[in-house]
Enzyme design. Structure first.
Site, short mmCIF file in Angstrom:
data_model
loop_
_atom_site.label_atom_id
_atom_site.label_comp_id
_atom_site.label_asym_id
_atom_site.label_seq_id
_atom_site.Cartn_x
_atom_site.Cartn_y
_atom_site.Cartn_z
N ARG A 100 0.86 -1.18 0.00
CA ARG A 100 0.00 0.00 0.00
C ARG A 100 0.90 1.24 0.00
O ARG A 100 1.40 1.64 1.03
CB ARG A 100 -0.90 -0.01 1.25
CG ARG A 100 -2.09 0.92 1.18
CD ARG A 100 -2.71 1.10 2.57
NE ARG A 100 -1.89 2.01 3.36
CZ ARG A 100 -1.77 1.93 4.68
NH1 ARG A 100 -2.37 0.99 5.38
NH2 ARG A 100 -0.99 2.80 5.32
N HIS B 124 -3.70 4.62 4.34
CA HIS B 124 -4.83 3.68 4.36
C HIS B 124 -6.04 4.32 3.67
O HIS B 124 -6.66 3.72 2.80
CB HIS B 124 -5.18 3.31 5.80
CG HIS B 124 -6.47 2.58 5.90
ND1 HIS B 124 -6.64 1.31 5.39
CD2 HIS B 124 -7.66 2.95 6.41
CE1 HIS B 124 -7.89 0.93 5.62
NE2 HIS B 124 -8.53 1.90 6.21
N TYR C 283 3.47 5.50 11.68
CA TYR C 283 3.71 4.09 11.98
C TYR C 283 4.60 3.33 11.00
O TYR C 283 4.88 2.16 11.21
CB TYR C 283 2.38 3.35 12.13
CG TYR C 283 1.43 3.47 10.94
CD1 TYR C 283 1.61 2.67 9.81
CD2 TYR C 283 0.38 4.38 10.95
CE1 TYR C 283 0.76 2.77 8.72
CE2 TYR C 283 -0.49 4.48 9.86
CZ TYR C 283 -0.30 3.68 8.76
OH TYR C 283 -1.15 3.79 7.69
C1 LIG Z 1 -15.23 -5.38 11.21
C2 LIG Z 1 -14.41 -4.16 10.96
N1 LIG Z 1 -13.50 -3.78 11.89
C3 LIG Z 1 -12.76 -2.67 11.70
C4 LIG Z 1 -12.89 -1.90 10.57
C5 LIG Z 1 -12.07 -0.63 10.37
N2 LIG Z 1 -11.10 -0.83 9.30
C6 LIG Z 1 -11.35 -0.42 8.04
S1 LIG Z 1 -10.13 -0.87 6.98
C7 LIG Z 1 -9.26 -1.63 8.20
C8 LIG Z 1 -7.97 -2.32 7.86
C9 LIG Z 1 -8.15 -3.34 6.79
O1 LIG Z 1 -6.91 -3.88 6.43
P1 LIG Z 1 -6.79 -4.92 5.23
O2 LIG Z 1 -7.79 -6.02 5.45
O3 LIG Z 1 -5.37 -5.33 5.12
O4 LIG Z 1 -7.27 -4.15 3.93
P2 LIG Z 1 -6.56 -2.86 3.32
O5 LIG Z 1 -7.23 -1.66 3.93
O6 LIG Z 1 -5.09 -2.92 3.64
O7 LIG Z 1 -6.81 -2.91 1.83
C10 LIG Z 1 -9.91 -1.51 9.42
C11 LIG Z 1 -9.39 -2.05 10.71
C12 LIG Z 1 -13.86 -2.34 9.63
N3 LIG Z 1 -14.06 -1.64 8.50
N4 LIG Z 1 -14.59 -3.45 9.84
#
Ligand SMILES: Cc1ncc(C[n+]2csc(CCOP(=O)(O)OP(=O)(O)O)c2C)c(N)n1
Ligand SMILES: Cc1ncc(C[n+]2csc(CCOP(=O)(O)OP(=O)(O)O)c2C)c(N)n1
Ligand SMILES: [Mg+2]
Ligand SMILES: [Mg+2]
Lengths: 393, 332, 393, 332
Positions: C288, C292, C301
């Site tokens: 990435r 985010h 971080y």
């Molecule tokens: C059940 C849930 N918990 C927390 C969140 C908040 N949140 C949104 S994106 C994210 C991180 C996701 O990481 P990843 O699965 O690696 O996908 P990326 O964003 O890196 O594409 C979090 C914790 C959420 N959307 N849904």
């Protein structure tokens, strides 16, 4: 690092690095005592090497006694349910070796998170079997003090306890009771669950947390082939212990009807945990000989032939044969154990019937450690209401 | 850290919560924080900013991305004698942990007949108005308040935030702790760390009045106070209550107020249907039946999913909708 | 059974039977185009063998165009957020190859369950990028019709869509569009999720259901190394694709910055699914490059060095080098693409600002397919309330 | 199967639901059943008895042991054009699926602006009184009724069971379908399969009366009717309503009744605090303020976790507690 006498480092033996289904096919199921009562060797696991002959005999006799008494608890409770003294009972018939083998591998400082079927582990941990009955009789929801025997309350929501176990193990890490090398201090947690439970998100999340924090927890799965009416094939298409490969810690399949093997493998797994080497998945391959619970009717979904085949693998019979054939126990020993079983059965029958019904108003107790005025008012209101009837008579 | 304890500094709710958490961790080494992104990042709202640096990774724990796992392992830690404080990143993401909260957290003390109580706190930033996408503006408090075994509170301002989080952590029972995320970085308030706070499970009259009683909590306290201000210009005197505790409810002051005003408006962001307003209406009507000049009126989120943010201000109760209800109750 | 040109049977290549971390260490990451733009061969996967030179060149140019336009969508949206036209934006910078490689491997009859970051897959599926902006602008919660392009709505609750994908695939099985051998009929589902999502119970349950029913679904995980501020190590201590081993289906790690490899691997995985050979886990190993989301501050971080190192692996640059070095594209082609990108950017800028705000009363629409009187009354009440103000003016 | 369609046979609720499911599957080949142990076993309550044998494993699907997985995959099937009917084995085990229900099932139609509605049914055996262990006697209906996007109904008798399950399956929206498990094998009723049922989302006056209106649903309808019988012997006339639909509520008949009686008692097994009774009290008081002679009284489960079964009858609302509330509202 593993201490002498505690068996191999399972990570080296069964960890992702070495394990493939091909190989495990080769290694097969860990077994040290055949259904016919023959001692067999296993390249990785041994039983008794660290024991003098007398100790060894005593230990195996102990297993026999534990399994026999555990079975009696189960038989009595089942009968008590039939006689209406219990609302329901979750039978463990056939799983005595898996539970006693695991239970005896525990040290006092280890902590157990059971399902609703761990009567044999409870026995090994010193929980009064009478206290197990309260929940099934409907007089309480867990009658023992988890802190007394390091044996948690039965958990009915499938899989939930595996996360509690992992968190508890994380607490041990923070308490500095992991990997110190002091055998009386180093501690581990064992999380019991079934084959069906392995499909729950919570159980898989517990694998993730345990792996991520390298928590000292042993995931002890009794694969009794059934989740009520659903066969193991509905939950997984590969041997269940291999689930651990996907999470980066070792998985082992052990003959869950072989108390020696279950003891040896669980002991090694617990020691890994205590040593700070993290989680292990132990699949105790066994069979639910009885119904799921006393309200279940297995004839609707499974063939009696299966049950018959598994009867030949009875966990207690093979130990009896072994003890007798090798002259490790006198007839008097067997007589004593069955006498003890009769006493236990008698005590359970009488004790169960004597279990007092809770007072209606106790319903309001312990909702909180610090009661709320709201709830106190509800209790008082109901108390007054109940009195209004007594007044009426 | 010394700067944190300067008396009477002006702090936001976010800062106050951060200070409260820090204080709780200083006071009790068993207090742990668990959650997603609460470590290096300090949480998406920075509520735990700097805490991992000062208390270490063993006490400020970044967890895998699994809410059920977070709450479930927190239960295990609590059973081991720790006092976990869980951060749910957004209100809409508490539901994967719902089973662990409702079936385990809420029932452990009861199941064990008090032998293993479960002192832990689950912090949930809640409410809308921040222009977010779906699932980031929910108000799930009623579902927890309906669950026996849980205590549920909501703070509405920095000073309460500072004290209530410490009180919740010190409480011997599980507390679901709601924080109005819209307020995190809004108004600052004078914080006197040497003051003596009100007990946790008490409501508070935050503005005296005589014509109508307005009940609010969390994000709607500010709305209610604004409404009271506006109403006073029209010669109407609203008494505003900040409920603070949603379960148990502390309604003594509320009943006194209703006996005085005879009229009640309840406002919250949660859906009206089966929201806290329903329970409040039922209890107030039962307790103050003959004092009521009009039925308890409820101003809340509509019974639709939380809408796209461009129209969220239409969904959310605001000053005008509260005043409209005030008019209706007065005209009743 | 696999059809010619669709690559190997991944089960034979990477299935539990053969795969061990040792071996995969050996096989490593599947790569067909190096960061330097060199074509390399892989023992199991190939690109273009089934294409004539002209087709091959055209396909790669197509990838370049898709990735370039996808990046432009991302850049414009990010800028629109900075200018307050969007409330938030989830950037895909650096993940263009993973998304285009997967997106182009899809057939029209295949169905996509995206996260909130699949802008490149949406592009490949023919979703108007302008429609993607509505959700981030806050005018809707998904502005496209999932049925039109077989591209589901963005799912924000992490992992939830992987179960929907599995269920949808189970529906395909029941519709008889799996394993018929008819390439225009046989269908599959692709479930997108991230490295962090792999820890959610739902995602692991989706593996269990997919394996149990042998559902035609490809679990496509973009491991971009971060879940907001949490590094992949928090979620797993072994390579993520190995998670699949625990569930009994193959897992593959592919260079997610290599569009050729991602295309080849995903195509083979989808074909397995369409052929009725069940689920596959594809880990697209990428990074990435951005925050985010636009509200995130990665400097808190992670180290910029990491980002710098990954810059050298840019997914688009390597294709450009490859095309140019091998004379597969004229300069005019590149000029056309960048002109096209400019037009797209312009259209997005103007289109976004023109996106109408929803009417307040639309809040009450579509709560149900069959509206309730209750809700209608609430709408009418609010309508009357709103009018009361207009009256006031 | 022919025996199933004999007119006017006497059937239990369990049998009626089984017949209703069978009929729905015969009428629409897109109807699928999913759940734990619903195949060979026919469900732990035998509601799906014989259906897998007759409709095959593709339409009666035994699932892995994971409720979130069941509901989540059912959503996918619904998106593919199927009409899944999910069985949750016991009320207390719906919570692992709560996230999928509240965040996905309830919101799919809204999120997609009506493009992908989600016709599916989630069957939940609910309520207590069967002497079961923990988690087998819960009444979680309020939590679903509080969630916009879900329709929530509860049947109380065999005839309604037969029709309502078919209507729920035919409905274009997700329906949470509550079945009073204590009634499954209790009373039999005459089922005329050729009759025309009331519409699904309507309440019903099941006993006419003039003194007090008693609102009930699911398992408490029987209790309310017994209470009415007993009361009539003391010369008190209770009007009993079976709400049938919990969300949306159909209160027209209720308001008429209240305007007539001026007194209301609501009874349900769910915890009183924030149970359906709260919403009913709030709405009735708002709608019938001047007709009410007394506040709406609520008789429900206490605000404790469901107790050990040996004292569950003290927890559950019964005839006496309903009559006590009737006395209190009349003496008010
Ligand atoms: C059940 C849930 N918990 C927390 C969140 C908040 N949140 C949104 S994106 C994210 C991180 C996701 O990481 P990843 O699965 O690696 O996908 P990326 O964003 O890196 O594409 C979090 C914790 C959420 N959307 N849904
Ligand atoms: C979350 C949840 N879903 C369903 C049930 C109902 N239930 C009780 S035991 C059981 C089967 C468990 O099978 P397994 O995990 O193999 O354990 P076993 O009973 O065979 O020891 C089910 C479905 C439950 N208790 N919890
Ligand atoms: Mg089992
Ligand atoms: Mg990621």
């Amino acid at each position: 690092m593993t201490q002498p006498g505690f068996g191999p480092d399972l990570a080296e033996v069964f960890g992702p690095a070495r394990q493939t289904s091909a190989e495990t096919g080769a290694l097969g199921l860990v077994q040290l005592l055949t259904p016919e009562g023959e001692r067999v060797e296993h390249p990785e696991f041994s039983f008794g090497d660290d024991l003098a002959d007398a100790e060894l005999a005593e230990t195996v006799r102990g297993f026999f006694r534990d399994m026999t008494l555990t079975r009696r608890i189960d038989v009595e409770a089942t009968a008590l349910q039939r006689h209406g003294e219990l609302g329901i009972w979750a039978q463990l018939l056939g799983q005595e070796a898996a539970q006693v083998g695991a239970g005896r591998a525990l040290r006092p400082q280890d902590y157990v998170f059971p399902t609703y079927r761990e009567h044999g582990v409870a026995w090994c941990k010193g929980v009064d079997p009478l206290k197990l009955l309260g929940l099934f009789r409907g007089v309480d929801q867990g009658g023992w003090d988890p802190r007394e025997n390091n044996f948690g309350l039965y958990t009915i929501v499938i899989g939930a306890q595996t996360l509690h176990a992992t968190g508890y193990a994380m607490g041990m890490q923070r308490d500095g009771v992991v990997g110190t090398g002091d055998p009386d201090r180093d501690s581990a947690v064992i999380a019991h669950f079934g084959d069906g439970a392995s499909s729950q998100g919570d159980v898989n999340e517990s694998f993730i947390f345990a792996a991520s924090y390298n928590a000292p927890v042993v995931f002890f799965c009794q694969n009794n082939q059934w989740a009520i009416s659903e066969p193991i094939e509905r939950q997984t298409r590969i041997p269940l212990y291999q689930r651990a490969l996907g999470f980066g810690f070792p998985g082992v399949r052990v003959d869950g009807n072989d108390v020696l093997a279950t003891y040896a493998v669980t002991r090694a797994a617990l020691q890994r945990a205590r040593d700070g080497q993290g989680p292990t998945f132990v699949e105790a391959y066994t069979y639910r000989m009885g119904a799921h619970t006393t309200t279940d009717d297995p004839t609707r979904y499974r063939l009696s032939d299966d049950v018959e085949r598994w009867k030949l693998k009875d966990p207690i019979a093979r130990v009896e044969v072994y003890l007798k054939r090798n002259g490790l126990a006198e007839q008097s020993f067997f007589d004593d154990v069955s006498a003890e079983a009769d006493d236990l059965g008698h005590r359970l029958r009488e004790g169960c019937k004597a279990l007092p019904d809770p007072q209606p108003l106790s319903m309001f107790d312990h909702v909180f450690a610090e009661e709320t005025d709201e709830l106190a008012a509800q209790r008082d209101g109901y108390a007054a209401y109940l009195e209004s009837f007594e007044g009426a008579h | 850290m010394t700067t944190d304890s300067r008396p009477n500094q002006k702090v936001t709710l976010a800062k106050a919560l951060n200070m409260g958490l820090r204080k709780a961790m200083e006071d009790d080494s068993k207090v742990l924080l668990m959650g997603e992104d609460i470590g290096t990042l300090g949480g998406v709202f920075r509520i735990t900013d700097g805490l991992q640096k000062d208390f270490g990774e063993d006490r400020v724990i970044d967890s895998p991305l699994a809410e059920s796992g977070i709450v479930g392992t927190a239960i295990g830690m609590a059973l081991r004698g720790y006092r976990p404080v869980v951060e749910i990143q957004f209100d809409g993401f508490v539901y994967p942990a719902y089973d662990q909260i409702v079936c385990q957290v809420a029932k452990m003390c009861y199941r064990s007949q008090g032998r293993t109580p479960l002192p832990m706190v689950i912090r949930i930033p809640f409410g809308g108005g921040i222009g977010a996408v779906e699932h980031h503006s929910e108000s799930p408090e009623a579902q927890f308040a309906h669950t026996p075994g849980l205590k549920v509170v909501a703070c509405s301002n920095p000073v309460d935030g500072y004290w209530m989080i410490q009180q919740a952590i010190a409480a011997p029972d599980p507390v679901i702790f709601f924080e109005p995320k819209r307020q995190y970085h809004a108004d600052k308030a004078d914080l006197d760390e040497s003051a003596t706070p009100d007990p946790l499970f008490t409501s508070r009259v935050v503005r005296q009045g005589s014509d109508v009683t307005v009940l609010s909590y969390g994000p709607t306290v500010k709305t209610a106070l604004k409404a009271a201000e506006a109403a006073s210009n029209e010669g109407r005197s609203l008494e505003v209550v900040d409920l603070r505790t949603l379960s148990p409810l502390d309604l003594g002051k509320v009943y006194d107020s209703v006996r005085k005003t005879g009229r009640v408006v309840v406002t919250h962001e949660a859906h009206v249907n089966l929201g806290l307003g329903a329970e409040l209406a039922a209890r107030i009507t039962e307790e103050c039946f003959y004092s009521l000049e009009a039925p308890v009126l409820r101003v809340g989120g509509f019974d639709t999913p939380y809408p796209p943010s461009r129209i969220e201000e239409d969904y959310l109760p605001d000053l005008d909708r509260v005043l409209d209800a005030v008019d209706r109750t007065l005209d009743f």
